[in-house]
Design an enzyme around this catalytic site. Structure first.
Site, PDB file in Angstrom:
ATOM      1  CB  SER A 146      10.363  18.805  -2.628  1.00  0.00           C
ATOM      2  OG  SER A 146      10.306  18.325  -3.159  1.00  0.00           O
ATOM      3  CG  ASN A 153       2.537  25.852 -10.589  1.00  0.00           C
ATOM      4  OD1 ASN A 153       1.292  25.896 -11.130  1.00  0.00           O
ATOM      5  ND2 ASN A 153       3.601  25.812 -11.376  1.00  0.00           N
ATOM      6  CD  GLU A 171       6.183  20.570 -14.125  1.00  0.00           C
ATOM      7  OE1 GLU A 171       4.535  21.086 -13.974  1.00  0.00           O
ATOM      8  OE2 GLU A 171       6.156  20.491 -12.662  1.00  0.00           O
ATOM      9  CG  HIS A 174       6.607  25.409 -14.526  1.00  0.00           C
ATOM     10  ND1 HIS A 174       7.308  24.390 -14.612  1.00  0.00           N
ATOM     11  CD2 HIS A 174       6.724  25.500 -12.696  1.00  0.00           C
ATOM     12  CE1 HIS A 174       7.158  22.806 -13.009  1.00  0.00           C
ATOM     13  NE2 HIS A 174       7.076  24.439 -12.655  1.00  0.00           N
ATOM     14  N   GLY A 188       8.177  18.167  -7.953  1.00  0.00           N
ATOM     15  CA  GLY A 188       7.623  16.679  -6.642  1.00  0.00           C
ATOM     16  C   GLY A 188       8.452  15.909  -7.053  1.00  0.00           C
ATOM     17  CD  GLU A 246       9.629  26.076  -9.652  1.00  0.00           C
ATOM     18  OE1 GLU A 246       8.770  26.165  -8.396  1.00  0.00           O
ATOM     19  OE2 GLU A 246       9.374  25.621 -10.701  1.00  0.00           O
ATOM     20  CE  LYS A 254       4.062  22.004 -10.454  1.00  0.00           C
ATOM     21  NZ  LYS A 254       5.585  20.771 -10.140  1.00  0.00           N
TER      22      LYS A 254
HETATM   23  P1  13P Z   1       6.768  20.894  -6.066  1.00  0.00           P
HETATM   24  O1  13P Z   1       6.833  21.505  -4.969  1.00  0.00           O
HETATM   25  O2  13P Z   1       5.065  20.042  -6.313  1.00  0.00           O
HETATM   26  O3  13P Z   1       7.649  20.404  -6.036  1.00  0.00           O
HETATM   27  O4  13P Z   1       6.364  21.746  -7.334  1.00  0.00           O
HETATM   28  C1  13P Z   1       7.346  22.705  -7.273  1.00  0.00           C
HETATM   29  C2  13P Z   1       6.501  23.411  -8.410  1.00  0.00           C
HETATM   30  O5  13P Z   1       7.183  23.388  -9.860  1.00  0.00           O
HETATM   31  C3  13P Z   1       6.406  25.167  -8.166  1.00  0.00           C
HETATM   32  O6  13P Z   1       6.153  25.708  -9.269  1.00  0.00           O
END
Ligand code: 13P
Length: 255
Positions: free
Chosen positions: A216, A13, A100, A98, A176, A170, A15
């Site tokens: 992560s 992903n 976010e 997601h 992150g 997640e 982002k």
């Molecule tokens: P990270 O791997 O950067 O923690 O992000 C995970 C994520 O949100 C994948 O959709």
């Protein structure tokens, strides 16, 4: 059902990272490194990168996904993208719900459900994200939160349609942050998700669903995470932007 019979999927992903030319360059690095993968490999990229990404991955085993879609076919929804637009450029997967989007853009289980149904109706495969906040975990309500999200996000999704749904667990506190859920924590919640699916559908339908872990996940911890019975791959943020790291995770899921 034997885990080996389920399709493991490693999806990046990206982002809000990479311009179209940068996307082309990164995929150019990733493609040869994952050519012999024994799992499905996907890159979910920003809308403006989709055409370049689909062009760059033509004839390879890397599939392309979008990071969201709207539920309406068209109309006055400034800034949104329809499922038809994604289909026409050749997109196969779409990340929905997601954390976010939920945290920063007002996404709710109701809108995740609308998007999920629209994606399925258009023949896209949604990667539906669920996960608890740190506070919710500390209050010991992880299972309630996840059960609610699964039920609402998949409301009115048929057993037949479920075959095209991927779930990504997640935990929000692990995204992150460099703080990964332990493999046992990931397994516990992924198994709980499968049990919820079995309640809503049936055991066979639940056993066939790919449930990814995300948060992560990297080249160091992927092996242990994907070795768990109910963890069928990963949704990768930061590490998906580094070809060698992403390829190492794909390798872990190919064992
Ligand atoms: P990270 O791997 O950067 O923690 O992000 C995970 C994520 O949100 C994948 O959709």
């Amino acid at each position: 059902m034997d885990k080996a019979k389920r399709k493991a999927i490693i999806a990046g992903n990206w982002k809000m990272n990479k311009t179209p030319s940068e996307a082309k360059a990164l995929l150019g690095e990733i493609i040869p490194l994952v050519a012999d993968a024994d799992c499905e490999v996907i890159a979910c990229v920003p809308y403006v990168d989709l055409a370049a990404a689909i062009d760059a991955t033509a004839g390879t085993n890397v599939k392309i996904g979008a990071e969201n879609c709207h539920w309406a076919e068209s109309g006055a929804f400034t800034g949104e993208i329809s499922t038809g637009m994604l289909k026409e450029v050749g997109v196969e997967y779409v990340v929905l719900g997601h954390s976010e989007r939920r945290q920063y853009f007002g996404e709710t289980d109701e809108t995740v459900n609308k998007r999920t149904k629209a994606a399925l109706a258009a023949g896209l495969k949604p990667i539906v994200c669920v996960g608890e906040l740190l506070w919710e975990r500390e209050c010991n309500i992880t299972e309630e939160v996840i059960a609610r999200q699964i039920k609402l996000d998949l409301w009115d999704v048929s057993k037949e349609e479920l075959k095209n749904v991927v779930i990504a667990y997640e935990p929000v506190w692990a995204i992150g942050t460099g703080k990964t859920a332990t493999a046992d924590q990931a397994e516990e919640v992924c198994a709980f998700i499968r049990a919820q699916l079995a309640k809503l559908y049936d055991q066979d339908a639940a056993d066939a669903v790919t449930i990814q872990y995300g948060g992560s996940m990297n080249d160091q911890n992927a092996d242990e995470l994907v070795s768990k019975t109910n963890v069928d791959g990963g949704l990768i943020g930061g590490a998906s932007l580094v070809a060698e790291k992403f390829a190492a995770i794909v390798k872990a899921a190919s064992k």
